[in-house]
Structures are given as C-alpha cells and as structure tokens.
Design a protein around this motif. Structure first.
Motif, PDB file in Angstrom:
ATOM      1  N   GLY A 141       0.791  -1.222   0.000  1.00 41.05           N
ATOM      2  CA  GLY A 141       0.000   0.000   0.000  1.00 41.05           C
ATOM      3  C   GLY A 141       0.828   1.278   0.000  1.00 41.05           C
ATOM      4  N   PHE A 142       2.132   1.159   0.301  1.00 40.73           N
ATOM      5  CA  PHE A 142       2.980   2.352   0.336  1.00 40.73           C
ATOM      6  C   PHE A 142       4.209   2.139  -0.547  1.00 40.73           C
TER       7      PHE A 142
ATOM      8  N   LEU B  48       7.579  10.279   4.709  1.00 39.36           N
ATOM      9  CA  LEU B  48       6.989  10.246   6.043  1.00 39.36           C
ATOM     10  C   LEU B  48       8.044  10.517   7.104  1.00 39.36           C
TER      11      LEU B  48
ATOM     12  N   VAL C 128      -3.864  -2.439   3.949  1.00 39.26           N
ATOM     13  CA  VAL C 128      -4.690  -2.678   2.765  1.00 39.26           C
ATOM     14  C   VAL C 128      -5.068  -4.162   2.693  1.00 39.26           C
TER      15      VAL C 128
ATOM     16  N   ALA D 263      -7.032   2.181   4.720  1.00 38.23           N
ATOM     17  CA  ALA D 263      -6.020   2.819   3.877  1.00 38.23           C
ATOM     18  C   ALA D 263      -4.605   2.480   4.329  1.00 38.23           C
ATOM     19  N   LEU D 264      -4.429   1.991   5.561  1.00 41.52           N
ATOM     20  CA  LEU D 264      -3.078   1.712   6.059  1.00 41.52           C
ATOM     21  C   LEU D 264      -2.751   0.221   6.006  1.00 41.52           C
TER      22      LEU D 264
ATOM     23  N   ASP E 106       7.011   7.127  -0.419  1.00 42.66           N
ATOM     24  CA  ASP E 106       6.061   7.477   0.642  1.00 42.66           C
ATOM     25  C   ASP E 106       6.737   7.431   2.004  1.00 42.66           C
TER      26      ASP E 106
ATOM     27  N   PHE F 272       7.748   1.208   9.445  1.00 41.05           N
ATOM     28  CA  PHE F 272       7.600   1.240   7.991  1.00 41.05           C
ATOM     29  C   PHE F 272       8.780   0.634   7.239  1.00 41.05           C
TER      30      PHE F 272
END
Lengths: 604, 298
Positions: free
Chosen positions: B164-165, B173, B252, B249-250, B169, B225
């Motif tokens: 998802g990232f 972050l 997925v 959204a985090l 990204d 992450f």
C-alpha cells in the motif's frame, strides 16, 4: 444590519443542502461547483462519490480519476496516517471533524496546504451513509503553524512560571523559608551586585525539577519538602565556593557561578544534572529525581541581570520541551523567537493596563448612495519604543496567551464608548461601529453580559453596534456560538461574519446562525477583475448573501475597477483604502460631514 | 508523568479491591509498570487481555472497547515507548529502533506482573510487535489478536506483494516527522478532544502528546515502515486471530490477507467496520470479535 431580514435561506432545503442533494436548482448547482472552497462527498469508507469544480481546478486532478478512489490517497503519507488513525475514527464516533490541517497532493505532485472539515451523514431510507468534506486552501495557516506551536507554548509556560514566581518573591523577603536559600528577589540582588562589580563571567543556571508535582501529590508535601531539601543540599555541594544557589519557585532552583563562556556553563549544568539524578529515598520509596537545566552567560551591557535570568529561563523551557532530564544552553548568537515573544507578551500585558491601546476606525460606505454607514473599529498598540503597532503584530500572540480576553474587553468598551459619542453628534448619529470578536470572546459565557453592560454604561442604542465573528470561530463550537449570537440578536446588536470565504463550510454553517452581514475577505476582493476565479468567488458570495437575505460588505477595496465590479454585482457596502485608511475618531466625524454623498466616491 | 493523572499499577490493585478502582501511586523508578504507565482493570481473577495500541496513539485508543471487555477479564493496558505517558527518561533510541525493542517491553511487563495465558491484542503495527513477543516468550501467550495488521507496509515488486505504500512514501513520512512532529501532535490532540462530555480527556491527551519527543515518533515510524515481518510470521506457533476491516487505507486488503496466509495458525475474521481503527469507530463489533474467538471458546 439591523434593517435586514433574518438569515433564512431563500429556498426550502437551503444552500447548505446543495452538496448532498444534487442539482435541484441550476443556480445552486453552479454555486456548488464554483463555491469558494472544494467540496467532496465520499462513502463511509472514504471512496469519493462527488467532487466540485473548485477542487478540480485547485488540484489539477480530473474528475474521472477521483471518482471511486480513496480520499486518503489525495494526502501525503503522514497526513494519510493521521487521517486514518484519528480523523476517520472521529468521524465515525462524533459525526464530524473540524479544520484538520493537511496537505493535498495536486495532480502535478505539488502540495497544497488545506483545512478539511467533514461531516458524516448517517444512512437514511434509500441512501447509504456518506461523508461530506469541505476543503479550504490554507497556506498561511500552514506557515504559521509550526512556529506558533513551538514558540508560543514555551513562551506561555515560561511566562506563567515567571509571573507566579515573581508574585511569590514580592510577598517574601529575600530568602526561601524552607531551604534557607535566597529566593528570586535575593538572587536578583546578588546578581545585580556581581554584575555591578564589573564581572563579565557570570553564568546563571535554572534548574527545574521534573514531575515534582507528582511527588507532592502522591507522597505528600512532607516528602516533597524532603526532596527539595535534598536537591538544595546537592546543588550546594556541587558548586564552587562563592557560587550562589537560590530557590526561585516551588520546583525551580537557580545557580549563579563563574562561567567563562557557554561551554563552561554547559559543563557545570551537566555536573549538576548528574548530582541530582542519584536516587533519593522518600517515605520508604526510592525515587530518582530528574531535572531540566537551562544555562546562560550574562551578556555585556545594561539590563544584564534580567536578561541572563530570562535567557536561562527560556533555555530551561526548551530543555523541558525537548524531553526533560537534559541541559539546554542559551546561545547568544541567536535571538530566539520564543524570547522575543515572551518579552512582547509581558509588554503587551503592561500596555493594556497602562492605556497604550488605541482604536482606529475604517469607514464603511454604502455603494448605492455613497453614505457613511459605519466603521470598523481596529485596535492599535502605541508601543513605548516600537511606535504604533498594527494588530497583525500582536493579536496572534494575545490570542495564544489568553491576554486576548483583556484586549477584547478593552476594545469592546472603547468602541461602544466611541459609538455613543458619535450617536450624540447629529453629523454621524447613525454610524454603526463594528467590533471584531475573537474565538475566545465568542465562547466566553460572560460575553452577552459584557455587551449588555457596555451598551447601558455608555447608553448606546444596540443597533449601532455590530459584532464581527469569523467563520472559523463559529465552527469551533457551533452550538454555543449559535446560542450566543441569538442572545446578542435579542439585545438588538448586529452580527457580521468576517473574512467570509476564507473559512470553510460556509454554506453549511451559515444558516444555523442569525447573521445580518457577510464581509467578503480582502483576498478575493483584491483579485476582482484580475482573476476570473476571484471574480466568480466574490459573485458567488454576493449571490449567497442575497439568497440568505443579508447585507454584503467587501473589504480591502483599493481600486476604482474593484468598486465598479462590486457595484455591478450588487454588493451593498465597501470598505478599503480607496475610500479611507483606518483613522482616528475625529477624522471619522470630519469624513462624515464632508460626504453626505450621493455615490460612493473615492478619497480625494 | 502528568500531575493528576491516575497511575494504576499491578502493585496498586489487589484481588480484595474493587475491580476497577484506581490507585494513584508513584512507582519506584525502574519498574516496567511505571515506565509504561500500566493500568490493570477488570476482574483480577479473569483471563488476561493485554491491549497494545498502535503508532500515533496511546492506551486511551482502547477506551471505547473497554466496557465490553472488563467483565470477567483482567485487562492490562500500557503506553508503548515514546507514546502517551511513557517515561521519557526511560527512552532508549537504540532499543526502540527495531520492533524487537517494543516486543521485549511487552514480555517485560508480562514477567513483572507475572501474567500467564495472555491474549495479546495488537492494533496496526503492534500486531507485529505482539507476534514478536509471542515468539520471545511463547509460554506466556495463549493467543495473539491482530487488529488491522500489515507485515510490510511497502510494496515489494520482487514478490508482487502490495503493502500500500511506496518507498518514496516512507522516505517522505520519515522526513515529515523530522520537520512536523510538533504540528502533528498539535493537530492530533484537538481531534482527540471530540469527546465533548469528557473534556479532561482532551487535556490529558494534549499533555501526553506534548511530552513526546519528535525523535521517538521517528524511531517508531522507521521501525514500523521499514520492517518486513512476513518471514517471521511463519514461525509464530501461538494461535492468531486476524481482524480485517473494509476500506483500510493503512493495512490494505492484500496486506491483511498476506498476514493470515503466512501465519501457521490463523483465523481471518472480516469485521463489520471500515477504516483502520475499528476499536475506535466500531468498538462493539471489535470487542465481540475478540471475545468470540478467545481460546477455549467453541
């Protein structure tokens, strides 16, 4: 404002329902698409179902790309996490979020600072739940944000601690009764003497015990006192002969010792920190005291005693803010924003008490016949050394510190007094005076009484007073704001929404409040004729006001072109440098006498 | 520590006392319970539920599910390193640069309170921390419950995995945390004040958030992450329940499914909830799912 009808929407259902209920009316559909803010609707799960033209233009995204995609995907990853972990859950539990500061990623990957307000509409018969989002561009907000948060929080904390400690020192003599150490006054006397003797190597360390209140509350004040005595003894043992240890306030100590430079001060501070963090047995429990230490070396020149104490106090606040249990040293090569703000805050507090505030008034002219219908009262600060300061130089600070309460009370009373003066002058007997209310004032339960008192004390007819509130302050606590505004209306006072178009949720919120007037923000007026977007926004605002039956005032009118455009749109009242800058009260009277006017004439 | 905020600890709660009384105490510095501001609530004799909050929140994230869990269970809550009321003085950057450091904390709390047959419920990245704790001390844990988990947040082109990232990204972050953490916390705190009938909660949160050192958030974000836990999950012998939400959204869909697929003993449960925080937005459904799958239940 008091002659206009109450704020009722022209159409049943009202402008506020436009985003959800679709194109029931062509005019409102246009208003939705070209509203001064971005509108989106999403499913409960965040999938975009509708988006207006303003948002598309602003971000460069294509409608077909957005529909069906996740709103969170429009945010950079950090904001996406915040939105998912905080805003979205809050929407589910409370039904709304207000003014969430995010960035929106545009089609070209650039970032647009924005304020997002969202409300969740639960499922109804035949319709799923949906979320309505209002997005406003907020570049300035973003820019101020960091600085404000960091500096003001520290400044406020430090100022409170200092004020409390100073009060204490005045009551006591020069020594602290518990530890026998000099208190703040005693320390000041010692510092003053040392510096007066011409010493140039004076270092001051402020030692602030972390979590002292917890010890006091949990183990009792006797244990707390014991801890303080231990700390006093340890500090005394760790410094050289001739150094002075003082107790400044409940959990704050200071050390004055010879320090050649900031590095020496840092070394001393680290030694003291180490000495303090050895465990103490209190009431049978082993407790490790932790402390934050701020150090500074006295600068050359007059006022050094006060400055070095102040610098050390600011440094210790920084140490606390950075996680406690550490040392921070004042760096004389940097004059910190926090220190400046702190100084300004103290000056402002005295300035209000000492009568350094002034009111200036900017005329408001009716476009139809050019008559002076009112003025906006604007506060100025006659600073003893920096001259006449505009609100932008001190209002924010006042709002953040709580001083805005006193400031607001002064402005209200002074403006009402001035309005009452004019009301007795036949030349300007009908001039309304508009006063800006801060968010804090609007939510202050004493506001209505304060307004009532001011009106009766100065015997001003209520309809000559207009209170200006911002969209943002209405949205902070809509229920309280609505109740307050209704009460003010009952007094007969006029209500104006300031900075209209820069807040958010305009269409949704407006009809909930008894509003007489919308003031279109200067940022849109400036672009009139030059920017199609701004022209469309101003036109939309004027149309909205007409639909709601309220008066429009355009701020910041500076050119003849702008005046003409506003007149063509049907705007009611204008205010700006084209007519007059803010002026003193007597100039307003003269201004009114000179133009009983037939059309709005620019200043000559 | 925040003055006025009750500190409840295992030591302050004895079986004779009412189940949810609070005992403000100052812990001898150095206990894990004090460092993590541990609270023990509910039935002292009941089976243990250890609730572990995720990134960017603290133990109060569980407040809404508590009422449904307290009856008949001993519920243990804590603030992880760098979050909420965690003792800033105990923060060790090296220890908390990997998820293992956080997992070791969970084990330390279980040992200090002598907890057994623990059901550890981890939200978000803390489901991976819980998995690590179960690997370190399998004898302590009866079950792991993963709420909205992801074993790897970044996409992995080599295996076709969708986390998802993107790598960009994550780089951004970490960068934004360096520059914006103060504004982050200031943004978050007012949002948490949505609880109008409990304004003190907002105050408490604001205070707690402000104590955060920007570096701690960055450490946690980096550990979160940049870690890939997919391989590690294949070694978890503890039975695991995976709770999945819609439109998260985090975590997925593909990531949550991967977690369940990698675990040897997983039950994948589709929650009737959307978003990343079902324990906040759909507390009843979340609590019901946890209770329905407790070990020993048919």
């Amino acid at each position: 404002m008091t002659t206009t009808t109450p704020a009722t929407p022209a159409t049943p259902g009202g402008a506020a329902e436009v985003p959800s209920d679709g194109p029931s009316d062509g005019g409102f559909e246009a208003l939705f698409e070209h509203a001064p803010c971005g509108y989106l609707t999403t499913t409960d799960g965040g999938r975009i179902t509708r988006v207006n033209e303003t948002f598309l233009t602003w971000t460069g995204h294509r409608r077909e790309d957005l529909l069906g995609s996740a709103f969170g995907r429009l945010l950079p990853v950090g904001d996406r996490i915040l939105w998912s972990t905080h805003s979205a859950p809050q929407l589910g539990t409370t039904g709304s979020v207000s003014e969430v500061v995010v960035e929106v990623v545009a089609a070209d990957r650039s970032r647009r600072p924005a304020l997002v307000t969202a409300t969740r509409v639960p499922a109804r018969a035949g319709a799923d739940a949906e979320v309505r989002l209002v997005v406003f561009a907020a570049p300035e907000r973003r820019a101020h944000e960091q600085e404000l948060i960091a500096a003001l929080h520290r400044a406020e904390e430090s100022e409170d601690a200092r004020a409390a400690a100073e009060g204490e020192a005045r009551r006591l003599a020069l020594a602290d009764p518990l530890t026998g150490l000099p208190n703040r006054a005693g320390l000041a006397a010692h510092l003053g003497a040392a510096l007066a003797a011409g010493r140039s190597d004076v270092g001051v360390l402020v030692v602030d015990l972390d979590h002292f209140a917890v010890v006091n509350e949990s183990l009792g004040t006797a244990a707390g006192d014991e801890l303080l005595l231990t700390v006093a003894a340890r500090l005394g043992a760790a410094v050289r002969e001739g150094a002075v240890v003082a107790r400044l306030s409940a959990d704050e100590f200071a050390v004055v010792e010879r320090c050649e430079d900031v590095e020496a001060a840092r070394g001393l501070a680290e030694r003291l920190l180490e000495a303090l963090t050895a465990p103490v047995v209190l009431d049978g429990l082993e407790v490790v005291a932790s402390a934050s230490i701020g150090a500074a070396v006295a600068p050359p020149g007059p006022g050094a005693a006060q400055r070095v104490l102040h610098d050390a106090a600011v440094a210790v606040q920084r140490a606390k803010a950075r996680g406690r249990g550490r040392v921070e040293v004042h760096d004389p090569t940097r004059t910190g924003a926090a220190a400046d703000r702190l100084r300004l805050l103290g000056e402002l507090r005295r300035g209000i008490a000492d009568g350094q505030l002034r009111l200036h008034h900017q005329p408001q002219v009716r476009l139809r016949d050019g008559r002076l219908v009112g003025v906006e009262a604007l506060v100025r600060w006659q600073h003893p050394t920096r001259g006449l300061l505009a609100p932008v130089q001190f209002i924010e600070l006042a709002e953040q510190s709580g001083l805005v309460r006193e400031l607001g009370a002064w402005v209200l009373d002074a403006a009402v007094a001035q309005a009452a003066d004019w009301a007795r002058d036949p030349g300007c007997a009908t001039v309304e005076v508009a006063v800006n209310l801060s968010t804090r004032q609007l939510t202050d339960p004493g506001l209505v009484e304060a307004v009532t008192t001011a009106l009766s004390r100065h015997r001003l007819p209520a309809h000559l007073l207009v209170l200006e509130v911002t969209e943002t302050s209405l949205a902070a606590d809509p229920a309280t704001a609505a109740a307050t505004l209704v009460a003010l209306k009952e007094l007969g006072v006029g209500v104006s929404v300031d900075d209209f178009g820069t807040g958010y949720a305009s269409l949704t919120y407006l009809q909930r409040f008894p509003v007489d007037e919308l003031k279109i923000d200067r940022s849109f007026v400036t672009g009139l004729g030059a920017s199609d977007g701004d022209t469309a926004i101003v036109r939309a605002c004027v149309q909205l006001a007409q639909a709601l039956g309220v008066r429009t005032v355009a701020e910041g009118v500076e050119t003849e072109q702008q005046r003409e455009a506003l007149a063509a749109m049907g705007c009611d009242v204008v205010q700006g440098y084209l007519f007059s800058r803010p002026v003193a009260a007597d100039a307003v009277q003269q201004w009114a006498r000179e133009r009983t006017g037939t059309t709005a004439q620019p200043a000559t | 520590m925040l003055p006025g905020q009750p500190v409840e600890t295992a030591r302050g709660t004895t079986p004779e006392e009412s189940a949810v009384t609070t005992h403000p105490t100052v812990e001898t510095v150095g206990t894990a319970a004090a460092r993590h501001r541990v609270r023990v609530l509910g039935d002292p004799a009941g089976p243990v539920l250890l609730l572990v909050h995720g990134f960017g929140t603290d133990q109060h994230a569980w407040d809404r599910v508590l009422p449904a869990l307290l009856d008949g269970h001993r519920v243990v809550l804590l603030d992880q390193a760098g979050a909420g009321g965690f003792d800033p003085a105990a923060y060790d950057r090296e220890r908390y640069s990997t998820l293992d450091g956080y997992a070791a904390d969970l084990v330390a709390v279980c040992e200090e309170l002598d907890l057994h047959d623990v059901v550890v419920v981890g939200h978000s990245v803390s489901s991976m921390i819980a998995a690590r704790a179960a690997l370190r001390a399998p004898e302590r844990f009866a079950q792991v419950v993963m709420v909205a988990p992801s074993a790897r947040y970044t996409d992995d082109a080599a295996t076709g995995y969708e986390g998802g990232f993107s790598d960009e990204d994550v780089a951004e972050l970490l960068d934004s945390l360096d520059h914006n953490y103060l504004s982050w916390t200031a943004t978050v705190a007012p949002m948490l004040m949505g609880n109008a009938d409990r304004p003190e909660l907002g105050e408490e949160f604001t205070g707690a958030m402000r104590q955060l050192h920007p570096g701690t958030a960055r450490d946690f974000a980096r550990a979160t992450f940049t870690t890939d836990s997919r391989e590690l999950l294949t070694r978890v012998s503890t039975p695991t329940v995976v709770l999945q939400c819609r439109d998260d959204a985090l975590a997925v869909d593909s990531a949550v499914r991967e977690v369940a697929a990698r675990l040897p003993h997983a039950t994948l449960v589709a929650l009737d909830a959307s978003g990343h925080c079902p324990h906040v937005s759909a507390p009843a459904a979340t609590a019901a799912a946890v209770l329905a799958h407790l070990p020993g239940r048919p």
